[in-house]
Design an enzyme around this catalytic site. Structure first.
Site, PDB file in Angstrom:
ATOM      1  N   ALA A  62      -1.866  10.688  -4.493  1.00  0.00           N
ATOM      2  CA  ALA A  62      -2.004   9.444  -4.652  1.00  0.00           C
ATOM      3  C   ALA A  62      -2.885   9.366  -5.786  1.00  0.00           C
ATOM      4  CB  ALA A  62      -2.712   8.976  -3.471  1.00  0.00           C
TER       5      ALA A  62
ATOM      6  N   LYS B 199      -5.732  11.487   7.574  1.00  0.00           N
ATOM      7  CA  LYS B 199      -6.768  11.806   7.479  1.00  0.00           C
ATOM      8  C   LYS B 199      -7.804  11.014   8.623  1.00  0.00           C
ATOM      9  CE  LYS B 199      -5.417  13.775   4.676  1.00  0.00           C
ATOM     10  NZ  LYS B 199      -4.126  13.656   4.020  1.00  0.00           N
TER      11      LYS B 199
ATOM     12  N   GLY C  32       0.787  -1.412  -0.110  1.00  0.00           N
ATOM     13  CA  GLY C  32       0.060  -0.124   0.163  1.00  0.00           C
ATOM     14  C   GLY C  32       0.868   1.286   0.054  1.00  0.00           C
TER      15      GLY C  32
ATOM     16  N   CYS D  60       1.194   6.452   0.914  1.00  0.00           N
ATOM     17  CA  CYS D  60      -0.118   6.731   1.077  1.00  0.00           C
ATOM     18  C   CYS D  60      -0.960   5.981   1.989  1.00  0.00           C
ATOM     19  CB  CYS D  60      -1.040   6.583  -0.357  1.00  0.00           C
ATOM     20  SG  CYS D  60      -2.752   6.832  -0.280  1.00  0.00           S
TER      21      CYS D  60
ATOM     22  N   HIS E 293     -30.540  21.885  -2.205  1.00  0.00           N
ATOM     23  CA  HIS E 293     -30.597  22.797  -0.974  1.00  0.00           C
ATOM     24  C   HIS E 293     -31.093  21.977   0.247  1.00  0.00           C
ATOM     25  CE1 HIS E 293     -31.240  26.305   1.339  1.00  0.00           C
ATOM     26  NE2 HIS E 293     -32.442  25.861   1.724  1.00  0.00           N
TER      27      HIS E 293
ATOM     28  N   GLY F  46       3.631  23.489   3.004  1.00  0.00           N
ATOM     29  CA  GLY F  46       3.129  22.739   2.117  1.00  0.00           C
ATOM     30  C   GLY F  46       1.998  21.936   2.675  1.00  0.00           C
TER      31      GLY F  46
ATOM     32  N   GLY G 290       8.087  23.949   6.993  1.00  0.00           N
ATOM     33  CA  GLY G 290       7.432  23.799   5.507  1.00  0.00           C
ATOM     34  C   GLY G 290       5.914  24.042   5.862  1.00  0.00           C
TER      35      GLY G 290
END
Ligand SMILES: Cc1cc2nc3c(=O)[nH]c(=O)nc-3n(C[C@H](O)[C@H](O)[C@H](O)COP(=O)(O)OP(=O)(O)OC[C@H]3O[C@@H](n4cnc5c(N)ncnc54)[C@H](O)[C@@H]3O)c2cc1C
Length: 477
Positions: free
Chosen positions: A331, A62, A50, A53, A456, A193, A191
């Site tokens: 990814a 995440k 894997g 990532c 909506h 980023g 950094g």
């Protein structure tokens, strides 16, 4: 040499296609090769399938960001009418959940590779001659594989500042930070980023005092300038100190952790001290020890040069993912490059990636999702630019969620309404950007988005309103 499942391989097995590296580039390439009926093997040096990532990148970060979101909800429970007297973070349980998520997904990768009859070979892969790959397993046994086509997908590692080595306790990269013994009291992030600001956002919300140092004039420097400004404002509001144009001059370990000396312009250098320091100054491609020396594969600052079909200059050798020159290190890009390479290798119709249609996502609080040209790039390219912008503060769903910051900005060409770029900062921006990517792929115009009915109340309404703003007038402002 045995396969990952324990099956003994014959001497010099012959394959249609061998993939080296099992990140989101490599494993997707191998699955697609299996689906196309190619006799395929994938070689992975680590004991897990894997890549970056899944194990030390997209997925664990995440997962931690979700913990931070849930914690934020608890902190703000009163606003939602919920009385929550006692709550605290359990770091061990947070890490255990992260491991559970990663393990489940890694098993899924293994399952899919097996389902598609891909031979999974554990060991360090290296090109050893035309159409040949040598694989050295952890015990030192080497096996030669032969393949009609080879896909290099060896990914990248965190770049360190010269003379520094991560120690797992105070000096960290994206790897060590994911298994810290405790939540640090303070952290310097070098950094700003995507990787740097994501970790800053996670740990600051866990209670760590975070200082971000960025050498360039703004955070997330690849994004539209207004997005950088909005993110900096939001992070500062959350208590993160951000210093841009800060050149780090010295990093020293001391009894309390670490001291980082930096200078802003010609001003006298300053020092910031913290328990930990995350170095997030970019990624270095893994192309040094994979046997490229005796091939025609061209490198550009260590990254592999390919054409649109991901072919290198060495016949039958493709490269995909983080090792590819002039391709964003993401990814989903790695995976699509894998599909393009393998489809081409199988002699089928392959479509090169359109670099204007790649979603860039930064999973901070607030999130960023963007695609295409920034306003500055569009103007510099000579377009007569028309901007449509709409703030989340005027979106009912955002108000329900308690969100007041962020916006959707559509960059269009005034003449035909062509969508040149879309830049979102706000809740679920990384999901909402999908609509813009699809619209651009279908060569839709701002009129098309404006005339698309958005449900909506949803956050997607911000996209419709921003498109209306680019055409004529938004409604709710
Ligand atoms: C902290 C962090 C967060 C990120 N978050 C996101 C995100 O949210 N979304 C996103 O799109 N991108 C994200 N990325 C970027 C993403 O992880 C990479 O773009 C992606 O993993 C690249 O995939 P790849 O297949 O090219 O390489 P990798 O995932 O790096 O995989 C390469 C694999 O090759 C193996 N390998 C290397 N050399 C050899 C060899 N000689 N023989 C055998 N095996 C070898 C490695 O062990 C590794 O398993 C993140 C990155 C980091 C660091």
């Amino acid at each position: 040499m045995t396969l990952a499942g324990g099956v003994l391989l014959p001497e010099a097995p012959k394959y249609d296609l061998v993939v080296i590296g099992s990140g989101p580039g490599g494993y997707v390439a191998a699955i697609r090769a299996g689906q196309l009926g190619l006799k395929t093997a994938i070689v992975e040096k680590d004991d897990k399938w894997g890549g970056t990532c899944l194990h030390v990148g997209c997925i664990p970060t995440k997962d931690l960001l979700l913990n931070a979101d849930v914690y934020d909800y608890f902190k703000n429970a009163k606003e939602f009418g919920i009385v929550c007297k006692e709550f605290s973070l359990d770091w061990a349980a947070i890490l255990a959940r992260k491991t559970k998520v990663v393990t489940k997904l890694a098993k899924g990768v293994e399952f899919l590779l097996k389902k598609n009859k891909v031979d999974m070979i554990r060991g360090l892969g290296k090109l050893s001659g035309p159409g040949k790959i040598s694989v050295t397993d952890p015990k030192g046994t080497t096996l030669e594989l032969t393949a009609k086509n080879i896909v290099l997908a060896t990914g990248s590692e965190a770049r360190m500042l010269p003379g520094l080595q991560p120690d797992g306790k105070t000096l960290l990269t994206n790897k060590e930070i994911l298994s810290l013994p405790a939540i640090p009291k303070s952290m310097v992030v070098i950094g700003a980023g995507a990787v740097g600001v994501e970790f800053a956002s996670i740990f600051s919300r866990f209670g760590t005092k975070v200082t971000v140092l960025e050498m360039l004039p703004r955070a997330v420097p690849l994004e539209d300038e207004e997005i950088s400004a909005e993110l900096e404002k939001a992070l500062k509001h959350q208590g993160i100190a951000i210093q841009t144009q800060a050149k780090v001059e010295k990093v020293t370990k001391n009894a309390g952790g670490i001291a980082v000396e930096y200078a802003v312009g010609d001003a006298k250098p300053q020092t910031v001290e913290a328990e930990t320091c995350l170095v997030a100054v970019g990624r270095a491609p893994n192309t040094a020890n994979i046997g490229l020396e005796k091939t025609r594969v061209k490198l550009e600052r260590g990254f592999v040069v390919t054409n649109g079909f991901m072919q290198t200059d060495e016949p039958g050798v493709y490269a995909i993912g983080d090792i590819v020159a002039n391709s964003p290190l993401l990814a989903h890009v790695a995976s699509m490059e894998g599909i393009v390479a393998v489809t081409h290798a199988a002699g089928k119709h392959a479509e090169p990636i359109n670099h204007r249609q790649i979603p860039n996502c930064t999973y901070t609080e607030p999130e960023i999702g963007s695609v295409g040209l920034t306003e500055r790039q569009a103007r510099e390219a000579g377009y007569k630019v028309k901007i449509g912008k709409f703030p989340y503060a005027a979106v009912s769903k955002a108000t329900i969620l308690g969100v007041r910051e962020g916006f959707v900005k559509v960059v269009s060409d005034e003449r035909y309404g062509e969508i040149l770029g879309v830049h979102i900062i706000g809740p679920r921006a990384t999901e909402t950007i999908a609509e813009a990517v699809m619209a651009m792929r279908l060569e839709g115009t701002v009129d098309d988005i404006a005339h698309t009915i958005h449900a909506h109340p949803t956050l997607a309404e911000a996209m419709g309103e921003a498109a209306h703003a680019a055409v004529d007038w938004p409604i709710h402002i």
